[in-house]
Design an enzyme around this catalytic site. Structure first.
Site, PDB file in Angstrom:
ATOM      1  N   LYS A  58      -9.438   2.649  -1.702  1.00  0.00           N
ATOM      2  CA  LYS A  58      -9.615   2.142  -0.412  1.00  0.00           C
ATOM      3  C   LYS A  58     -11.019   2.660   0.125  1.00  0.00           C
ATOM      4  O   LYS A  58     -11.227   3.656   0.222  1.00  0.00           O
ATOM      5  CB  LYS A  58      -8.511   2.216   0.666  1.00  0.00           C
ATOM      6  CG  LYS A  58      -8.506   1.651   1.744  1.00  0.00           C
ATOM      7  CD  LYS A  58      -7.159   1.787   2.685  1.00  0.00           C
ATOM      8  CE  LYS A  58      -7.108   1.116   3.955  1.00  0.00           C
ATOM      9  NZ  LYS A  58      -5.698   1.507   4.593  1.00  0.00           N
TER      10      LYS A  58
ATOM     11  N   CYS B 183      -5.524  -3.272   2.835  1.00  0.00           N
ATOM     12  CA  CYS B 183      -5.355  -2.997   4.139  1.00  0.00           C
ATOM     13  C   CYS B 183      -6.642  -3.262   5.098  1.00  0.00           C
ATOM     14  O   CYS B 183      -7.349  -4.409   5.415  1.00  0.00           O
ATOM     15  CB  CYS B 183      -4.707  -1.947   4.394  1.00  0.00           C
ATOM     16  SG  CYS B 183      -3.700  -1.858   5.899  1.00  0.00           S
TER      17      CYS B 183
ATOM     18  N   GLU C 165       0.943  -1.104   0.147  1.00  0.00           N
ATOM     19  CA  GLU C 165      -0.052   0.098  -0.101  1.00  0.00           C
ATOM     20  C   GLU C 165       0.777   1.142   0.026  1.00  0.00           C
ATOM     21  O   GLU C 165       1.872   1.340   0.626  1.00  0.00           O
ATOM     22  CB  GLU C 165      -0.886  -0.218   1.164  1.00  0.00           C
ATOM     23  CG  GLU C 165      -1.615   1.038   1.561  1.00  0.00           C
ATOM     24  CD  GLU C 165      -2.495   1.133   2.888  1.00  0.00           C
ATOM     25  OE1 GLU C 165      -2.035  -0.007   3.574  1.00  0.00           O
ATOM     26  OE2 GLU C 165      -3.190   1.932   3.157  1.00  0.00           O
TER      27      GLU C 165
END
Lengths: 283, 283
Positions: A118, A151, A47
């Site tokens: 995200k 994540c 990331e």
């Protein structure tokens, strides 16, 4: 594990440094090249691999953000073409509307195949990024059907379920997992949650974490590749700058049966779950 | 862990034998009495604790099934009154419509407080039991808000989410976990999935498993109590006939925050999950 249809997958646990754009790019490139030399055809990097993570403020993140046709992703496309790999990586994105995003791309010889933003932001990311509103992309590549999320997204079982029911064989997850307290002898809890997501969907999950302390945040370095039973394959990388490699029979993820009578997807009872998944939600 | 509001919870890993109704009842009673003597106020015993598990066929299960006002649950109510405990246990139920169910009750001094029928049936259970269609009950007891589900139910993250968003502080789970192959050094995967359910909901989970080989099925004996971080507390009972005890501050499960900006429930984005949770489902 190494049948005729096996594909070698690499997750590169790279040292990333805040604001060190050129150094980060070099380290990511070298890791991807080494992974391809080792035979990897799908390569996952962390990331925010271009920028680093611990931004002082939103302005610093914006100063490091790039459009998807900027140098980071363009470079990754060149790399994927040259090495003939599918490359999945996270980057700090400046979107066409001027919003700063925590994004990831899937690139291959065909160019940018998918862009994901995200949707579940962690901690101070909420001060820096605009969350995405689109589901994790699921796309067919030369090596199988893959999906991507980032994540903290992995910790929402509804989110990992989504690409799984859409047929993803391998979920690729660029992450930056901070080191949190845990009991002696336990692995990082983020790995445990990813193990559960893999096993309850019979889907491979490939996680590429980072290492390198940054502005007093320590990273756990939890890079791991999980099989459809949720077991780590190819080793754990805890804390070290290294690449985890595994040969995966991705077709195994097409079969959701676990015994004569059970199938982890067919056994779901969505009609019973629906009350808490109305569009308005209840919480 | 042992604040003024802590409650001692016990999960009794009992040896159960198919068809040994009196022996099973005795062993469960003795385990619950010992747990209460040790200060437990909430006590969990295994799935199908009256009957055993490995039925030859549906007729055998039916021959061992009892109504909820039969001797097993009536006995548990008497026990709960005498010991002043909340008792959660699984039993083979003959329901008022004549269906055989894999059920669990929550009983306390007030009698039968909740009846739950397993909604996700494991393997040959599908040949024996009618699955339940009602969500896991969530109820207030003298010691906090508790919920109940059974074994394979735990592996559906939507199902564990349901009582969690309805405020359950402690999810009690009678189980019969068969022993399945796993890599050296790994704990049973069922525990890993329960750890993820606990942590991603910040809810305690108390699992009571059984031991004792039965008709060539070996039980893993995975009794465990998990805290809202998903970590085992009070030890693991792997394979032994024993009781796991832990003092739990159940109020900790009311706080879903994990840092200044994140809350594991408020961070959910149900409007984005809704597409796969329409009543008709997609899989």
């Amino acid at each position: 594990m190494t049948g005729v249809t096996a594909v070698r997958v690499a997750c590169c646990q790279v040292r990333i440094a805040i604001g060190d754009v050129n150094g980060n790019a070099d380290r990511v490139w070298r890791a991807v090249e080494a992974a391809a030399s080792a035979g990897a055809r799908i390569v996952v990097v962390p990331e925010l691999a271009n920028s680093g993570y611990v931004f002082t403020d939103a302005a610093e993140a914006r100063s490091l953000a790039e459009p998807v046709d900027g140098p980071t992703v363009t470079g990754w496309v060149d790399l994927a073409r040259r090495l003939d790999v599918v490359l999945v990586g996270g980057f700090c994105e400046l979107d066409p509307d001027g919003q700063v995003r925590n994004s990831a791309v899937v690139v291959d010889a065909g160019g940018v195949r998918a862009l994901y933003r995200k949707a579940h932001l962690w901690d101070r990311e909420k001060l820096v990024f605009t969350p995405g509103d689109a589901p994790p992309p699921v796309l067919d590549t030369a090596y199988g059907r893959i999906a991507v999320m980032i994540c903290y997204d992995l910790e929402f079982a509804e989110w990992t379920r989504l690409p799984a029911v859409r047929g993803a064989q391998l979920l690729c997850a660029p992450v930056n997992w901070p080191s949190l307290p845990r009991p002696d002898g336990e692995r990082p809890s983020e790995i445990i949650r990813a193990q559960a997501a893999a096993a309850t969907n019979r889907m491979y999950i490939a996680v590429a974490d980072r290492v390198g302390d940054e502005r007093r945040v320590e990273w756990v370095g939890g890079t791991v590749i999980l099989d459809p039973d949720g077991w780590p394959v190819g080793g754990l990388a805890l804390g070290r700058e290294m690449t985890v490699l595994a040969d995966l029979d991705l077709d195994a993820a097409l079969d959701k049966r676990i015994n004569e009578h059970n199938d982890v997807h067919a056994d779901r009872r969505p009609e019973l779950y629906a009350p808490i998944y109305r569009p308005q939600g209840i919480s």
